[in-house]
Write an enzyme that holds these catalytic residues in place. Sequence first.
Site, PDB file in Angstrom:
ATOM      1  N   ASN A   9     -69.709  75.230   3.771  1.00 21.45           N
ATOM      2  CA  ASN A   9     -69.089  75.415   2.459  1.00 21.45           C
ATOM      3  C   ASN A   9     -69.596  76.745   1.945  1.00 21.45           C
ATOM      4  OD1 ASN A   9     -68.212  75.351  -0.147  1.00 21.45           O
ATOM      5  ND2 ASN A   9     -69.136  73.368  -0.668  1.00 21.45           N
ATOM      6  N   ARG A  84     -64.953  74.023   4.418  1.00 21.56           N
ATOM      7  CA  ARG A  84     -64.328  73.613   3.163  1.00 21.56           C
ATOM      8  C   ARG A  84     -63.588  74.833   2.601  1.00 21.56           C
ATOM      9  NH1 ARG A  84     -66.636  73.392  -2.807  1.00 21.56           N
ATOM     10  NH2 ARG A  84     -64.887  72.320  -3.743  1.00 21.56           N
ATOM     11  N   HIS A 173     -61.133  68.566  -5.490  1.00 23.39           N
ATOM     12  CA  HIS A 173     -62.057  67.488  -5.108  1.00 23.39           C
ATOM     13  C   HIS A 173     -61.377  66.500  -4.174  1.00 23.39           C
ATOM     14  CE1 HIS A 173     -64.361  68.031  -9.168  1.00 23.39           C
ATOM     15  NE2 HIS A 173     -64.980  68.697  -8.220  1.00 23.39           N
ATOM     16  N   ARG A 232     -67.144  73.724 -18.103  1.00 23.35           N
ATOM     17  CA  ARG A 232     -65.697  73.944 -18.247  1.00 23.35           C
ATOM     18  C   ARG A 232     -65.132  73.042 -19.338  1.00 23.35           C
ATOM     19  NH1 ARG A 232     -64.154  73.072 -12.066  1.00 23.35           N
ATOM     20  NH2 ARG A 232     -66.314  73.472 -11.495  1.00 23.35           N
ATOM     21  N   GLU A 378     -68.685  64.458   0.939  1.00 29.83           N
ATOM     22  CA  GLU A 378     -67.658  65.439   1.252  1.00 29.83           C
ATOM     23  C   GLU A 378     -67.901  66.067   2.627  1.00 29.83           C
ATOM     24  OE1 GLU A 378     -68.309  66.841  -2.920  1.00 29.83           O
ATOM     25  OE2 GLU A 378     -66.251  67.518  -2.694  1.00 29.83           O
TER      26      GLU A 378
END
Length: 395
Positions: A9, A84, A173, A232, A378
Amino acid sequence: MNDPVLVINCGSSSIKYALIAADPDAPRLAGLAERLGGSDARLKGLDSRGEPFERALAGEDHVRALEAILDGLEGQRPGAVGHRIVHGGERFTRATLIDDAVVAAIEETAALAPLHNPANLQGVAATRQLFPELPQVAVFDTAFHQTLPPRAYRYALPEALYRDHGIRRYGFHGTSHAYVSTRADALSSLEGGGWLTAHLGNGCSTAAVRGGRSLDTSMGLTPLEGLVMGTRSGDVDPGLHSHLARRLGWPLERIDEVLNRGSGLLGLSGLTHDMRELEAAAEEGHAGAQLAIEVFCYRVAKSLAALSCALPRLDGIVFTGGIGENSPLVREKVVDHLPHFGLGLDRAANAATVRGREGRIDGRHPAAPRLWVIPTDEEGRIAEETRQLLGGTAP
Ligand code: AMP
């Protein structure tokens, strides 16, 4: 393919990695190379005995960092690399073997994810340079949500913005929502309904998933839409941008910066983006921390209620991500905001299901929807999709 898969990633200044064996119970070598591009680049992680290590990186670019990661794999050689990739646009609906054409297509979608896709591609370029012989697979954060129907993915904007510029809801996600909903299906063997999944970490999103297909999700064109997150804002009035520009004279860059990095839990509390710290501060009476937690939980519940429209029947809710897996307080508040769902929380089970434990936290009433805490994986999902693609079976 029985060799381990190296999952990468890659960010602009970091590479997160994990070496994942075919046996899901085998220990994982995993770690993070960070501050790449600076003079204090470092590699840290866990070795096969689970012992932490940390050392300075001699070189500071992505290729050198990958070489150091390889050196740390204790002699194990990966049989494939799974990357990813944040944005796959409409082109990538599943994991894909990387070749020059795929790299070019990912470059084309970079307009939709200018911070992420170019950084992800740096990792692809570095690993292709180092292991030209190994198959490399791209696993997209957006791909799982490509099953959304148009009524869920279209914005009510002029058609040309969609047709000519790809402006629509994509969702993110995806590997996490895919992993926890598949796991919930395996744990529950219910038929006909579907799950609401809540990935609550620094980034947060919800999804409605039925029979392994994502039907709606809270993030949109970018990962800014939807829930309140660490820094955010999530949903705001679309008129906010012009209001801030007109009233305060803010340029677009500043608005973008405030909504992405200065809002969310941090903006509301004026204290921190970190839920664990907020819970401690709220306990001591910090009004900003209390408000941030209230807004966060209400917005998660509101999003779950909205997404329930996508399901014919609610099998249950799955909590995951750093907050979803570790905060009994947040889970309880979210459930309390959904009295009309007929949920029954087992408060003792809720309190006990933390620190990476998987567990069912509802009162087990046969008619009530289930409540699960499922630690996300993940990296494991990326390795599995990579393995399945190379083994020739669809994930
Ligand atoms: P992630 O991005 O999935 O690593 O999640 C990070 C978030 O999880 C941060 O807001 C952390 O404060 C939060 N988190 C981790 N552990 C706990 C905990 N024990 N209680 C509350 N929040 C936690």
